[in-house]
Design a protein around this motif. Structure first.
Motif, PDB file in Angstrom:
ATOM      1  N   MET A   1       1.066  -0.886   0.137  1.00 21.78           N
ATOM      2  CA  MET A   1       0.183  -0.111  -0.112  1.00 21.78           C
ATOM      3  C   MET A   1       1.136   1.562  -0.713  1.00 21.78           C
ATOM      4  SD  MET A   1      -2.817   1.662   2.802  1.00 21.78           S
ATOM      5  CE  MET A   1      -3.722  -0.112   2.343  1.00 21.78           C
ATOM      6  N   ALA A   2       0.026   2.444  -0.517  1.00 25.20           N
ATOM      7  CA  ALA A   2       0.921   3.429  -0.776  1.00 25.20           C
ATOM      8  C   ALA A   2       1.050   3.621   0.922  1.00 25.20           C
ATOM      9  CB  ALA A   2       0.636   4.402  -1.693  1.00 25.20           C
ATOM     10  N   ALA A   3       2.676   4.731   0.766  1.00 25.40           N
ATOM     11  CA  ALA A   3       2.602   5.140   2.114  1.00 25.40           C
ATOM     12  C   ALA A   3       2.410   6.496   2.097  1.00 25.40           C
ATOM     13  CB  ALA A   3       4.126   5.325   2.546  1.00 25.40           C
ATOM     14  N   LEU A   4       1.291   7.036   3.407  1.00 19.93           N
ATOM     15  CA  LEU A   4       0.630   7.753   3.838  1.00 19.93           C
ATOM     16  C   LEU A   4       1.923   8.957   4.472  1.00 19.93           C
ATOM     17  CD1 LEU A   4      -2.843   7.444   5.099  1.00 19.93           C
ATOM     18  CD2 LEU A   4      -2.082   7.545   2.667  1.00 19.93           C
ATOM     19  N   GLY A   5       2.982   9.706   4.190  1.00 20.63           N
ATOM     20  CA  GLY A   5       3.043  10.369   4.606  1.00 20.63           C
ATOM     21  C   GLY A   5       2.928  11.682   4.415  1.00 20.63           C
ATOM     22  N   CYS A   6       3.584  13.196   5.191  1.00 20.59           N
ATOM     23  CA  CYS A   6       3.477  14.094   5.132  1.00 20.59           C
ATOM     24  C   CYS A   6       3.748  14.748   3.257  1.00 20.59           C
ATOM     25  CB  CYS A   6       4.352  14.933   6.089  1.00 20.59           C
ATOM     26  SG  CYS A   6       4.207  13.829   8.049  1.00 20.59           S
ATOM     27  N   ALA A 169     -21.008   3.200  -0.474  1.00 23.04           N
ATOM     28  CA  ALA A 169     -21.307   4.218  -1.013  1.00 23.04           C
ATOM     29  C   ALA A 169     -20.494   5.462  -1.073  1.00 23.04           C
ATOM     30  CB  ALA A 169     -22.970   4.639  -0.015  1.00 23.04           C
ATOM     31  N   ILE A 170     -19.235   5.596  -1.527  1.00 21.92           N
ATOM     32  CA  ILE A 170     -18.277   6.423  -1.251  1.00 21.92           C
ATOM     33  C   ILE A 170     -17.736   5.950  -2.112  1.00 21.92           C
ATOM     34  CG2 ILE A 170     -16.382   8.071  -0.769  1.00 21.92           C
ATOM     35  CD1 ILE A 170     -17.595   7.756   2.242  1.00 21.92           C
ATOM     36  N   ASP A 171     -17.011   7.092  -3.468  1.00 21.36           N
ATOM     37  CA  ASP A 171     -16.564   5.900  -4.530  1.00 21.36           C
ATOM     38  C   ASP A 171     -15.119   6.196  -4.834  1.00 21.36           C
ATOM     39  OD1 ASP A 171     -18.726   6.404  -6.578  1.00 21.36           O
ATOM     40  OD2 ASP A 171     -17.951   8.344  -7.571  1.00 21.36           O
ATOM     41  N   SER A 172     -14.273   4.939  -4.832  1.00 24.07           N
ATOM     42  CA  SER A 172     -12.929   4.820  -5.444  1.00 24.07           C
ATOM     43  C   SER A 172     -12.750   4.699  -6.010  1.00 24.07           C
ATOM     44  CB  SER A 172     -13.245   3.761  -4.047  1.00 24.07           C
ATOM     45  OG  SER A 172     -13.798   2.734  -4.488  1.00 24.07           O
ATOM     46  N   MET A 173     -10.898   5.311  -5.884  1.00 24.97           N
ATOM     47  CA  MET A 173     -10.587   4.629  -7.386  1.00 24.97           C
ATOM     48  C   MET A 173      -9.140   3.485  -7.048  1.00 24.97           C
ATOM     49  SD  MET A 173     -12.013   5.886 -10.141  1.00 24.97           S
ATOM     50  CE  MET A 173     -10.294   6.172 -10.736  1.00 24.97           C
ATOM     51  N   PRO A 174      -8.713   2.670  -7.979  1.00 26.03           N
ATOM     52  CA  PRO A 174      -7.570   1.661  -7.973  1.00 26.03           C
ATOM     53  C   PRO A 174      -6.268   2.607  -7.705  1.00 26.03           C
ATOM     54  CG  PRO A 174      -8.587   1.338  -9.717  1.00 26.03           C
ATOM     55  CD  PRO A 174      -9.573   2.128  -8.676  1.00 26.03           C
ATOM     56  N   ASP A 175      -5.259   2.156  -6.994  1.00 32.78           N
ATOM     57  CA  ASP A 175      -3.730   2.577  -7.253  1.00 32.78           C
ATOM     58  C   ASP A 175      -3.429   1.239  -7.934  1.00 32.78           C
ATOM     59  OD1 ASP A 175      -1.736   4.131  -6.922  1.00 32.78           O
ATOM     60  OD2 ASP A 175      -1.520   4.685  -5.014  1.00 32.78           O
ATOM     61  N   ASP A 176      -2.101   1.304  -8.355  1.00 33.05           N
ATOM     62  CA  ASP A 176      -0.674   0.749  -8.714  1.00 33.05           C
ATOM     63  C   ASP A 176      -1.347  -0.350  -7.964  1.00 33.05           C
ATOM     64  OD1 ASP A 176      -1.022   1.936 -11.489  1.00 33.05           O
ATOM     65  OD2 ASP A 176       0.808   3.012 -10.912  1.00 33.05           O
ATOM     66  N   ASP A 177      -0.475   0.047  -7.331  1.00 34.15           N
ATOM     67  CA  ASP A 177      -0.519  -1.292  -6.039  1.00 34.15           C
ATOM     68  C   ASP A 177      -1.826  -2.262  -5.813  1.00 34.15           C
ATOM     69  OD1 ASP A 177      -1.648   0.332  -3.742  1.00 34.15           O
ATOM     70  OD2 ASP A 177      -0.070   0.555  -2.658  1.00 34.15           O
TER      71      ASP A 177
END
Length: 645
Positions: A1-6, A169-177
């Motif tokens: 999963m792509a990291a959530l950083g600052c 109910a909330i739309d989502s988009m896939p990432d490359d990972d």
């Protein structure tokens, strides 16, 4: 999963929470979350959501935390301490140069409490339900600041097990990972949108008209999720009836009937603004759907207007830690119960006779609640979450969440009063069209008890406040038969035969109107205070083997009751845990059953209430309907009634 950083990921924007959920361990019943949480230097109070919408309870399942670690973005540990009085509240000290912390949560799924099953998370080898409130915390706002739910924005993403689909109910988009990025939303919107995921998902478009609705189903691997054409037709009929009942704009752009079939995940039904979460045993949808299951979908769907959009002011807190004031649940749930039952009947999910039978059963159950003599409907609403768990002994004295059923009976009585006083020109439908109308502006749109009375008065001037006082605010001195009597029905006692074999298998021997007791599988399950069984000092949990010397059966019980007219006694062989003994019940009334029948001199208003509206011919706009209090009324463009100037 792509990291959530600052940096460029969701935590970067000031004031926006970044949340990543790793759900790849859902098959093992675990969730892992990492949250970038904006904070202020100094003392910070972080909340694991406590008061959960829809449950009306402080049931945020903080007891299922399997790990909580708070650090700075640099990795330095931030110590925390739980509040001594609020187990969902955590204190930590933020250094002067820090403006955010990283919160790491491990959550233990599949451990719901009696109040949290609708807002908990679940997972097994082929499916999962993720309620986002189990994966995050939020910072308590400073005194006087805006609440946490709409003011706080989030950018969330989730990583699911390989091969799993999802619906939300909330739309989502896939990432490359392989992770899914949800559309940026408020904290309230995220918590209000559970996610279903698994290997076996199926979606059916129910309606793409003014109300856009889909049925999104999740089931075990290999389970057929094909829906009978009849079920789809009934759901489409339900949507048409809802369009007739709620003629204005909808409080959602698209509505998802999220439906889970599982014999492992607990049954539940919970309302949300843009979806509902419904979990049923697999057998409930074995090639079709039971009327009970479809009725639940109707009930939760109606909550989009009644409960989610229009909500009691005391339940609109702006966050998830301040207590909700729930005294108006007789409107939130009682009116919604009325809507769900009535619209199910109008849509053909339940036929007209079935609707009448259900109302009769509800009234009978409320009449047998002896706790009505000391506890008001309003009090059951205030104490609602304490009453959710079934009472195994003497429940009739305590009462349950009776704001549902007795609340519904209030609204049926109100409908009957309006229809009678206006000679059928107006009804509770007109009240709902006004009171639940979606208007421009913020959601939810709160109301008070005075607003409820005003909405009723706008349709019919009447002593509604007095009716609320007598039916809702005060303990009841008599059974709730008035709602049936106003609808053209009469209540009597008769010597009808004992229950059918099917009813006996499912519910046991119900002799609450005669001996004052019910027996399930040979065990006393209920005693009516003041009855013959009560006077003989029988109690729930006692075993019964013989009646008048013969093995307990439908035939022997009926024979004993019939003989009681001459003998004045019924003998039971009972065991209270200290051995078997014969107990003599002083009773001479014979078989007694409550019977509810039509009154010959009054119109059948239950039939009128259940009559479909969507298929009815439109009344010409020029038509003038009968006057109400000498004020003529005519159809407005939206189909509701308005006074003619």
């Amino acid at each position: 999963m792509a990291a959530l950083g600052c940096g460029e990921r969701p935590g970067r924007a000031p004031g926006i929470i970044g949340l990543e959920v790793d759900a790849r361990d859902l098959p093992r019943g675990l969730l892992h979350a990492r949250e970038i949480l904006p904070v202020r230097p100094g003392t910070a109070w972080l909340w694991f959501p406590k008061w959960m919408p829809g449950t009306h309870a402080p049931c945020g399942p903080v007891e299922n935390l399997g790990g909580l670690r708070i650090t700075l973005p640099s990795g330095a540990t931030v110590a925390w301490r739980r509040d001594d009085e609020q187990p969902n509240r955590f204190r930590c000290e933020i250094p002067p140069d820090a403006d955010r912390v990283v919160v790491a949560i491990d959550y233990l799924c599949n451990n719901p409490s009696v109040n949290s099953d609708g807002v908990d998370s679940f997972g097994n080898v082929d499916m999962g339900v993720v309620n986002w409130n189990t994966c995050l915390m939020y910072a308590e706002p400073p005194e006087g600041a805006a609440g946490a739910d709409d003011a706080v924005r989030l950018r969330a993403q989730i990583r699911l097990p390989d091969g799993w689909g999802r619906t939300c109910a909330i739309d989502s988009m896939p990432d490359d990972d392989g992770s899914l990025h949800l559309q940026e939303c408020s904290l309230a919107e995220l918590i209000d949108a559970p996610l279903l995921a698994g290997v076996n998902l199926h979606s059916v478009a129910i309606s793409d008209g003014r109300l856009r609705v889909s049925l999104d189903m999740l089931g075990p691997a290999g389970q057929s999720l094909e829906i009978d054409d009849e079920v789809v037709a009934e759901l489409r009929s339900l949507v048409r009836e809802m369009e007739a009942e709620f003629p204005g704009p909808a409080p959602f752009a698209q509505y998802h009937l999220l439906t889970v079939l599982s014999d492992v995940i607990p049954e539940t039904g919970l309302e949300h603004q843009r979806c509902s979460l419904n979990i049923f045993p697999v057998a409930e949808w074995n090639g079709g759907a039971s009327s009970e299951a479809l009725g639940q979908l109707a009930h939760e769907f109606c909550h989009a207007w009644c409960g989610k959009y229009r909500r009691p002011a005391g339940m609109v807190t702006g966050d998830y830690h301040r207590a909700e004031h729930t005294s108006l649940l007789w409107v939130y749930e009682g009116l919604d119960m009325y809507l769900g039952e009535v619209l199910s009947a109008r849509a053909g999910i339940v036929d007209a006779d079935g609707f009448v039978a259900r109302v009769e059963n509800f009234a009978e159950e409320m009449a047998l609640q002896s706790g009505r003599a000391w506890r008001s409907v309003e009090d059951t609403a205030i104490a609602n979450w304490q009453l959710r768990a079934p009472c195994r002994r003497w429940g009739e004295l305590r009462r349950d969440q009776d704001y549902y059923l007795e609340g519904m009976l209030f609204w049926i009585e109100a409908d009957a009063i309006i229809r009678t006083e206006t000679q059928g020109a107006r009804s509770l439908d007109d009240v709902c069209a006004r009171f639940l109308a979606v208007e421009p502006g913020a959601s939810p749109r709160p109301y008070t008890g005075d607003d409820v009375v005003a909405a009723l008065t706008a349709v019919l001037p009447y002593d509604w406040r007095g009716l609320v006082e007598s039916r809702i605010m005060r303990p009841a001195a008599s059974p709730p038969w008035t709602s049936l009597e106003r609808c053209g029905y009469r209540v009597d006692m008769s010597a009808k035969p004992s229950s059918s074999p099917t009813a006996i298998r499912e519910h046991g021997f119900d002799e609450r109107w005669s001996l004052g007791m019910s027996i399930q599988r040979g065990i006393v399950s209920a005693i009516v205070p003041g009855s013959a069984a009560d006077r003989a000092r029988l109690g729930p949990g006692m075993r019964v083997s013989l009646v008048d010397g013969k093995p307990l059966s439908a035939a022997s019980l009926m024979d004993a009751l019939t003989r009681s007219r001459t003998t004045g006694v019924v003998s039971l062989r009972c065991n209270d845990g200290h051995g078997w003994r014969d107990v003599q019940l002083a009773y001479d009334g014979g078989p007694q059953r409550l019977t509810i029948s039509r009154s010959s001199d009054a119109p059948d208003l239950l039939a009128a209430i259940a009559r479909p509206r969507a298929a009815a011919a439109q009344i010409p706009q020029t038509a003038i309907l009968p006057a109400v209090d000498n004020v003529p009324v005519a159809p407005a463009p939206d189909g509701s009634l308005q006074t003619v100037p």
